[in-house]
Write an enzyme that holds these catalytic residues in place. Structure first.
Site, PDB file in Angstrom:
ATOM      1  CB  SER A  68      39.184  40.361   6.730  1.00  0.00           C
ATOM      2  OG  SER A  68      39.678  39.629   7.817  1.00  0.00           O
ATOM      3  NE  ARG A  83      31.528  37.816  10.258  1.00  0.00           N
ATOM      4  CZ  ARG A  83      31.526  38.625   9.217  1.00  0.00           C
ATOM      5  NH1 ARG A  83      31.784  39.896   9.369  1.00  0.00           N
ATOM      6  NH2 ARG A  83      31.271  38.185   8.016  1.00  0.00           N
ATOM      7  CG  HIS A  89      39.889  36.352  12.117  1.00  0.00           C
ATOM      8  ND1 HIS A  89      40.322  37.434  11.380  1.00  0.00           N
ATOM      9  CD2 HIS A  89      39.017  35.680  11.310  1.00  0.00           C
ATOM     10  CE1 HIS A  89      39.744  37.418  10.193  1.00  0.00           C
ATOM     11  NE2 HIS A  89      38.940  36.366  10.125  1.00  0.00           N
ATOM     12  CE  LYS A 108      37.616  36.372  -1.711  1.00  0.00           C
ATOM     13  NZ  LYS A 108      37.376  36.302  -0.261  1.00  0.00           N
TER      14      LYS A 108
END
Length: 153
Positions: A128, A90, A17, A41
């Site tokens: 993460s 990514r 990040h 979440k």
């Protein structure tokens, strides 16, 4: 003034990040790091703790502003006058996912442009989710997390 939003959960913030943000600084006058509160979440860290963590990590950078938000990301962009949304890529699967979101966002808010920044190869495996899994089993995450964030874990 070029204002951008880098949205995410940042639960926790990773070196990947930080790399995306640092590489974006020269492109924009102001960058908001937006901590999206996802009601579906259960976060590892509270939103407040994530805000503190991000402020510590980016304390040296005056162009960076940290804010939490709920609701549609494009609505938050409008509220902070951001014409750009930064997204880190990514992998190929990230690209497919982010492309679909960017296309939907463009349909809802054509005035907001999505900017994709490809992760450096050394950071492409850091997420993460994986960091949280390592933390869950008391593993050492120091190579994946910025030093300023370690004390928040």
């Amino acid at each position: 003034m070029k204002i951008a939003l880098f949205p995410g959960s940042f639960d926790p913030v990773t070196k990947a990040h930080v790399d995306i943000v640092e590489r974006s600084i020269g492109l924009f006058d102001k960058i908001y790091i937006g901590i999206g509160a996802n009601s579906t979440k259960q976060g590892f860290l509270s939103v407040g703790k994530r805000e503190e963590m991000l402020r510590a990590v980016f304390a040296h950078e005056p162009k960076i502003h940290i804010a939490a938000y709920e609701g549609l990301t494009i609505d938050f962009c409008r509220s902070i006058n951001a014409a750009y949304m930064i997204r880190g890529i990514r992998t190929v699967s990230d690209f497919e996912y982010e492309k679909a979101i960017a296309q939907m966002n463009h349909a809802l808010a054509p005035e907001i442009e999505s900017i994709f920044i490809v992760s450096k190869p050394g950071y492409s495996s850091i997420s993460s989710t994986i960091v949280r899994e390592i933390l869950k089993y008391n593993g050492d995450v120091s190579q994946f997390i910025p030093k300023a964030a370690l004390s928040f874990l």
